[in-house]
Design an enzyme around this catalytic site. Structure first.
Site, PDB file in Angstrom:
ATOM      1  N   GLY A  95     -57.345  46.492   5.159  1.00 36.47           N
ATOM      2  CA  GLY A  95     -57.561  45.217   4.463  1.00 36.47           C
ATOM      3  C   GLY A  95     -57.336  45.245   2.964  1.00 36.47           C
ATOM      4  O   GLY A  95     -56.905  44.256   2.382  1.00 36.47           O
TER       5      GLY A  95
ATOM      6  N   GLU B 237     -62.260  47.498  -1.856  1.00 36.33           N
ATOM      7  CA  GLU B 237     -62.480  46.891  -0.549  1.00 36.33           C
ATOM      8  C   GLU B 237     -61.974  45.449  -0.549  1.00 36.33           C
ATOM      9  O   GLU B 237     -61.894  44.806  -1.611  1.00 36.33           O
ATOM     10  CB  GLU B 237     -63.992  46.973  -0.240  1.00 36.33           C
ATOM     11  CG  GLU B 237     -64.454  46.396   1.055  1.00 36.33           C
ATOM     12  CD  GLU B 237     -63.842  47.008   2.308  1.00 36.33           C
ATOM     13  OE1 GLU B 237     -62.606  46.961   2.446  1.00 36.33           O
ATOM     14  OE2 GLU B 237     -64.595  47.493   3.171  1.00 36.33           O
ATOM     15  N   ASP B 238     -61.620  44.957   0.618  1.00 31.96           N
ATOM     16  CA  ASP B 238     -61.151  43.570   0.700  1.00 31.96           C
ATOM     17  C   ASP B 238     -62.306  42.575   0.558  1.00 31.96           C
ATOM     18  O   ASP B 238     -62.274  41.679  -0.270  1.00 31.96           O
ATOM     19  CB  ASP B 238     -60.360  43.336   2.003  1.00 31.96           C
ATOM     20  CG  ASP B 238     -61.087  43.823   3.254  1.00 31.96           C
ATOM     21  OD1 ASP B 238     -62.256  44.280   3.157  1.00 31.96           O
ATOM     22  OD2 ASP B 238     -60.485  43.762   4.345  1.00 31.96           O
TER      23      ASP B 238
ATOM     24  N   ASP C  88     -69.155  41.642   3.580  1.00 34.89           N
ATOM     25  CA  ASP C  88     -69.789  40.619   4.411  1.00 34.89           C
ATOM     26  C   ASP C  88     -71.228  41.050   4.691  1.00 34.89           C
ATOM     27  O   ASP C  88     -72.114  40.809   3.877  1.00 34.89           O
ATOM     28  CB  ASP C  88     -68.961  40.441   5.694  1.00 34.89           C
ATOM     29  CG  ASP C  88     -69.495  39.356   6.597  1.00 34.89           C
ATOM     30  OD1 ASP C  88     -70.343  38.563   6.154  1.00 34.89           O
ATOM     31  OD2 ASP C  88     -69.067  39.290   7.768  1.00 34.89           O
TER      32      ASP C  88
ATOM     33  N   ASP D 232     -57.091  40.202   8.054  1.00 34.76           N
ATOM     34  CA  ASP D 232     -56.405  39.828   9.300  1.00 34.76           C
ATOM     35  C   ASP D 232     -57.325  39.127  10.291  1.00 34.76           C
ATOM     36  O   ASP D 232     -58.542  39.104  10.135  1.00 34.76           O
ATOM     37  CB  ASP D 232     -55.885  41.098   9.996  1.00 34.76           C
ATOM     38  CG  ASP D 232     -57.017  41.898  10.651  1.00 34.76           C
ATOM     39  OD1 ASP D 232     -58.052  42.112   9.988  1.00 34.76           O
ATOM     40  OD2 ASP D 232     -56.879  42.274  11.821  1.00 34.76           O
TER      41      ASP D 232
ATOM     42  N   ARG E 256     -52.154  39.194   7.506  1.00 35.56           N
ATOM     43  CA  ARG E 256     -52.394  40.051   6.336  1.00 35.56           C
ATOM     44  C   ARG E 256     -51.386  39.764   5.220  1.00 35.56           C
ATOM     45  O   ARG E 256     -51.675  39.963   4.053  1.00 35.56           O
ATOM     46  CB  ARG E 256     -52.256  41.535   6.716  1.00 35.56           C
ATOM     47  CG  ARG E 256     -53.347  42.065   7.623  1.00 35.56           C
ATOM     48  CD  ARG E 256     -53.272  43.591   7.645  1.00 35.56           C
ATOM     49  NE  ARG E 256     -53.954  44.184   8.793  1.00 35.56           N
ATOM     50  CZ  ARG E 256     -55.252  44.458   8.835  1.00 35.56           C
ATOM     51  NH1 ARG E 256     -56.018  44.182   7.810  1.00 35.56           N
ATOM     52  NH2 ARG E 256     -55.780  45.018   9.904  1.00 35.56           N
TER      53      ARG E 256
END
Ligand code: 5GP
Length: 179
Positions: A43, A98-99, A102, A158, A164
Site C-alpha cells: 500500500g 504506511e498508507d 485504521d 487497493d 492501487r
C-alpha cells in the site's frame, strides 16, 4: 473519476502538496541522522516513492510486507511479516512509511518489533489516518490527511488488488465490495 467510486476524497494535487510539506518537516527533523525509511508493501509504494523525493537529506530505504486485509474490507487483527528488512536496524533512526492507519493494530505491532530490534527511534509517517477506526492507542507522527471511517482506494490502496494505480483517493461504492 473511476466509475466504481462514490466520490473523490483527496486529489492528486492535494497529495502532491501535502507530501512536499511532510518531506520538508522530516528533512528538518532528521538532518544528520541518516534515517532509514521503511515502506510497508504494497500500500505505501506510491507514498514512499513521492515522500523520499521530498526529503532532501541523506537517507536509506528498505521495505517490509506484512499481512493485512487480504481481499476483505475488515481488519483481521492478525499481523504477520511476509517480507523482512534486508539489513539490521540496530541504532538506526527509523521512519515507518504506511498508507493508512485504521485500527492501528498493524503499526502497533510493527513498532514493537522495531523497538525490540533496538532501533534508535521509531516514528510513523502515514499519508492517511482514519481515527474513527482505531482500536489501539497509536497516532502517526507525520500524517497527510485525516479521512472518514469509510473504505477508500487509490494512491496505493487497493480492494482485492485493484485501484492501487489511481493517482487520487476516493470512496469505493458499497456495491463494489459487497458483491
Ligand atoms: P490497521 O491495522 O490500522 O487496521 O490497518 C492497516 C492496513 O489496513 C492498511 O495498511 C491498509 O492496507 C488497510 N486499510 C485500512 N483501511 C483501509 C481503507 O480504507 N482502504 C484500503 N484499501 N485499505 C485499508
Amino acid at each position: 473519476m473511476h466509475p466504481h467510486l462514490e466520490r473523490v476524497l483527496v486529489t492528486e494535487e492535494e497529495i502532491r502538496n501535502r507530501t512536499a510539506q511532510l518531506g520538508a518537516d522530516i528533512a528538518r527533523d532528521y538532518a544528520d541522522k541518516n534515517p532509514l525509511f521503511i515502506g510497508i508493501l504494497k500500500g505505501a509504494c506510491m507514498f514512499i516513492a513521492d515522500l523520499v523525493r521530498a526529503v532532501e537529506i541523506p537517507l536509506e530505504i528498505d521495505f517490509m510486507a506484512i499481512s493485512s486485509y487480504g481481499a476483505s474490507s475488515k481488519s483481521s487483527g492478525v499481523v504477520r511479516i511476509m517480507k523482512d528488512l534486508d539489513r539490521p536496524l540496530e541504532g538506526r533512526h527509523v521512519v515507518v512509511v504506511e498508507d493508512i492507519v485504521d485500527t492501528g493494530l498493524t503499526l502497533a505491532y510493527l513498532r514493537d518489533v522495531l523497538v525490540h530490534r533496538r532501533a534508535a527511534s521509531v516514528k510513523i509517517a502515514a499519508i492517511f489516518d482514519k481515527p474513527g477506526g482505531r482500536s489501539v492507542d497509536i497516532t502517526p507522527d507525520y500524517c497527510g490527511f485525516t479521512v472518514p471511517n469509510e473504505f477508500i482506494v487509490g494512491y496505493g490502496l487497493d480492494h482485492a488488488e485493484r485501484y492501487r494505480n489511481l493517482p487520487y483517493v476516493g470512496v469505493l461504492k458499497r456495491e463494489v465490495y459487497e458483491h
